[in-house]
Design an enzyme around this catalytic site. Structure first.
Site, short mmCIF file in Angstrom:
data_model
loop_
_atom_site.label_atom_id
_atom_site.label_comp_id
_atom_site.label_asym_id
_atom_site.label_seq_id
_atom_site.Cartn_x
_atom_site.Cartn_y
_atom_site.Cartn_z
N HIS A 103 -41.80 28.34 -1.52
CA HIS A 103 -41.47 27.13 -2.28
C HIS A 103 -42.21 25.95 -1.68
CE1 HIS A 103 -38.89 26.73 1.24
NE2 HIS A 103 -38.75 25.45 0.95
N ARG A 272 -35.16 18.30 9.76
CA ARG A 272 -36.26 18.03 8.80
C ARG A 272 -36.17 16.62 8.25
NH1 ARG A 272 -36.82 21.32 3.26
NH2 ARG A 272 -36.09 19.40 2.31
C1 SIN Z 1 -37.71 24.60 4.78
O1 SIN Z 1 -37.89 25.31 3.82
O2 SIN Z 1 -37.82 23.38 4.74
C2 SIN Z 1 -37.32 25.22 6.11
C3 SIN Z 1 -38.46 25.87 6.80
C4 SIN Z 1 -38.03 26.52 8.08
O3 SIN Z 1 -36.87 26.40 8.48
O4 SIN Z 1 -38.86 27.15 8.74
#
Ligand code: SIN
Length: 281
Positions: A103, A272
């Site tokens: 995604h 994030r």
């Molecule tokens: C995400 O899809 O933002 C998470 C990616 C990850 O945890 O490695």
């Protein structure tokens, strides 16, 4: 090995098909010249990786703000006291992870996020890598007939099958994500001219792109699945192995990503921040 060296900073292509590692930089102490190198590395490579960094939450926010405004995710829980920082976590007893399929973040927004800056906080003893795929390369490798077929198409991107009720995250482990009031959709060109690099990139993804504008899902699926299968070819991919102090900063308009879910019984916690973008053409 393809290298760009500026003063102390070295930008080294990842040995896989996507991204580059930036060495010799402290993200807490960036001069304007350092920022210029980072901006170029980001525009050229779609995802840049850093090692041995020590960003606190406030420093994570300060780093993100050097690239733009923060785009707060409408679905993810945030960490205490920091609404700007989404908690991307999997507890020991959980079986589902976040982002466990190809995604790109926020493509369901009409102004999709520019990029996401993921900081490793707690890592499993093994596993939990993230795959990245380069959508410039995926576009460039399409045959001329397919390029002509998709040149003027637009696609609908939606999140209701992911974040709505009775959707992917509406399960006992992840119910906190489901938010019917915030679900929505957007329409974007299938081939974008990237706002930073000026290069063409393929802008559909298996997580959120549901159909082409003016076509039903059934009519759209054969071509969508052909594009997805093409874009997930191994030659466009890199695998990033996290270590304490690792950071990945990816461009959501130039890459896909996929968080591997191969560490059941162990915890993984990432922080994030998503940086706001612009409308795509
Ligand atoms: C995400 O899809 O933002 C998470 C990616 C990850 O945890 O490695």
């Amino acid at each position: 090995m393809d290298k760009v060296t500026t003063a102390a900073i070295e930008v080294r292509k990842h040995p896989g098909g996507a991204g580059a590692e930036v060495l010799g930089v402290n993200l807490n102490d960036l001069s304007d010249a350092d920022m210029a190198v980072l901006r170029k590395a980001y525009a050229d490579n779609g995802v840049i990786f850093f090692r041995d960094q020590t960003l606190t939450e406030d420093q994570h926010i300060a780093f993100a703000q050097r690239f733009g405004e923060i785009d707060i995710n409408k679905f993810f829980p945030h960490i205490d006291g920091y609404p700007q920082i989404a908690k991307v976590g999997k507890e020991k007893e959980q079986k589902t992870n976040i982002g466990g399929g190809w995604h790109t973040d926020h493509s369901y927004d009409q102004i999709p996020a520019m990029g996401s800056i993921l900081v490793a906080r707690i890592l499993p003893s093994k596993g939990g890598d993230t795959l990245f795929a380069d959508m410039y390369k995926a576009y460039e490798a399409l045959d001329d007939e397919t390029k002509a077929e998709i040149a003027d198409l637009k696609a609908i991107h939606s999140n209701s099958h992911v974040f709505g009720s009775k959707a992917y995250y509406d399960n006992p482990e992840r119910r906190e994500f489901a938010n019917d009031a915030a679900v929505g959709s957007a329409v974007h060109p299938v081939v974008i001219t990237h706002p930073l690099s000026g290069r063409k990139a393929l802008y559909v993804n298996p997580g959120f792109t549901i159909k082409f504008e003016g076509r039903t899902r059934e009519q759209s699926l054969p071509l969508l699945q052909k594009l997805f299968a093409h874009a997930m070819k191994p030659e466009f991919q890199s695998r990033f192995q996290w270590r304490p102090g690792s950071i990945a900063f990816w461009d959501n308009r130039a890459t896909w990503h996929f968080a591997l879910n191969d560490y059941h019984g162990e915890e993984r916690l990432m922080h994030r921040i998503t940086v706001a973008g612009v409308a795509l053409h």
